[in-house]
Scaffold this motif. Structure first.
Motif, PDB file in Angstrom:
ATOM      1  N   GLN A  94       0.827  -1.202   0.000  1.00 27.79           N
ATOM      2  CA  GLN A  94       0.000   0.000   0.000  1.00 27.79           C
ATOM      3  C   GLN A  94       0.869   1.263   0.000  1.00 27.79           C
ATOM      4  O   GLN A  94       1.995   1.255   0.495  1.00 27.79           O
ATOM      5  CB  GLN A  94      -0.909   0.017   1.230  1.00 27.79           C
ATOM      6  CG  GLN A  94      -1.830  -1.189   1.327  1.00 27.79           C
ATOM      7  CD  GLN A  94      -2.801  -1.236   0.159  1.00 27.79           C
ATOM      8  OE1 GLN A  94      -3.598  -0.339  -0.013  1.00 27.79           O
ATOM      9  NE2 GLN A  94      -2.725  -2.298  -0.636  1.00 27.79           N
ATOM     10  N   GLN A  97      -2.147   7.762   1.166  1.00 25.06           N
ATOM     11  CA  GLN A  97      -2.263   9.119   0.622  1.00 25.06           C
ATOM     12  C   GLN A  97      -1.453  10.115   1.440  1.00 25.06           C
ATOM     13  O   GLN A  97      -0.876  11.051   0.900  1.00 25.06           O
ATOM     14  CB  GLN A  97      -3.738   9.537   0.542  1.00 25.06           C
ATOM     15  CG  GLN A  97      -3.965  10.830  -0.208  1.00 25.06           C
ATOM     16  CD  GLN A  97      -3.484  10.771  -1.664  1.00 25.06           C
ATOM     17  OE1 GLN A  97      -3.569   9.744  -2.324  1.00 25.06           O
ATOM     18  NE2 GLN A  97      -2.982  11.888  -2.165  1.00 25.06           N
ATOM     19  N   VAL A 100       2.080  10.169   0.169  1.00 29.17           N
ATOM     20  CA  VAL A 100       2.149  10.886  -1.110  1.00 29.17           C
ATOM     21  C   VAL A 100       2.051  12.388  -0.880  1.00 29.17           C
ATOM     22  O   VAL A 100       2.849  13.168  -1.416  1.00 29.17           O
ATOM     23  CB  VAL A 100       1.043  10.402  -2.072  1.00 29.17           C
ATOM     24  CG1 VAL A 100       0.986  11.259  -3.320  1.00 29.17           C
ATOM     25  CG2 VAL A 100       1.248   8.933  -2.431  1.00 29.17           C
ATOM     26  N   GLU A 101       1.092  12.808  -0.063  1.00 30.85           N
ATOM     27  CA  GLU A 101       0.898  14.237   0.203  1.00 30.85           C
ATOM     28  C   GLU A 101       2.122  14.850   0.870  1.00 30.85           C
ATOM     29  O   GLU A 101       2.507  15.975   0.558  1.00 30.85           O
ATOM     30  CB  GLU A 101      -0.358  14.448   1.044  1.00 30.85           C
ATOM     31  CG  GLU A 101      -1.630  14.183   0.254  1.00 30.85           C
ATOM     32  CD  GLU A 101      -2.889  14.228   1.096  1.00 30.85           C
ATOM     33  OE1 GLU A 101      -2.818  14.581   2.301  1.00 30.85           O
ATOM     34  OE2 GLU A 101      -3.965  13.894   0.550  1.00 30.85           O
TER      35      GLU A 101
END
Length: 140
Positions: A94, A97, A100-101
């Protein structure tokens, strides 16, 4: 630091190609002192334009779920303009998010792809002379 754990004598533009087989990431690189192309192999790897090292999930407690942590990538940020986060061959790893952010907030482009595509993308960017880095999971 990450550079202390990189290839011995790695120099600018040292990484030439990355190859993947199930359970193995092989990096071709050129040391500074000669024109010989050498190889280094890891199960999972952190790879950047001028070096590579083993990616030991135990350093940050990484598991397939919740996946890649900020701690897995933070040392790569100063070394790259494009960060590749692999999901493994079958997409089991996985990529939250939040990770990534965080990377985006550091001013780098982020690409989230499965390992085979990640290797192709890394090699393309290396061939173009780009500063690229990534975390590569060689199995599921």
């Amino acid at each position: 630091s990450i550079l202390e754990r990189s290839f011995p004598m790695a120099c600018s533009g040292a990484v030439r190609q990355v190859y993947h087989e199930w359970g193995r990431m092989t990096i071709e690189y050129m040391p500074c002192e000669d024109n010989d192309v050498l190889q280094e192999t890891f199960k999972d790897a952190k790879i950047w334009s001028t070096g590579a090292r083993n990616w030991d999930w135990n350093e940050t407690g990484t598991r397939h779920r919740p996946g890649i942590q900020v701690g897995d990538i933070e040392e790569l940020i100063p070394l790259t303009d494009t960060l590749i986060l692999t999901q493994g061959v079958d997409g089991v790893l996985q990529v939250p998010q939040a990770t990534v952010e965080w990377a985006l907030s550091q001013g780098v482009e982020v690409e989230v792809v499965r390992t085979v595509e990640a290797v192709q993308r890394f090699n393309t960017l290396i061939d173009e002379g780009q500063r690229v880095a990534g975390v590569f999971h060689s199995t599921c």
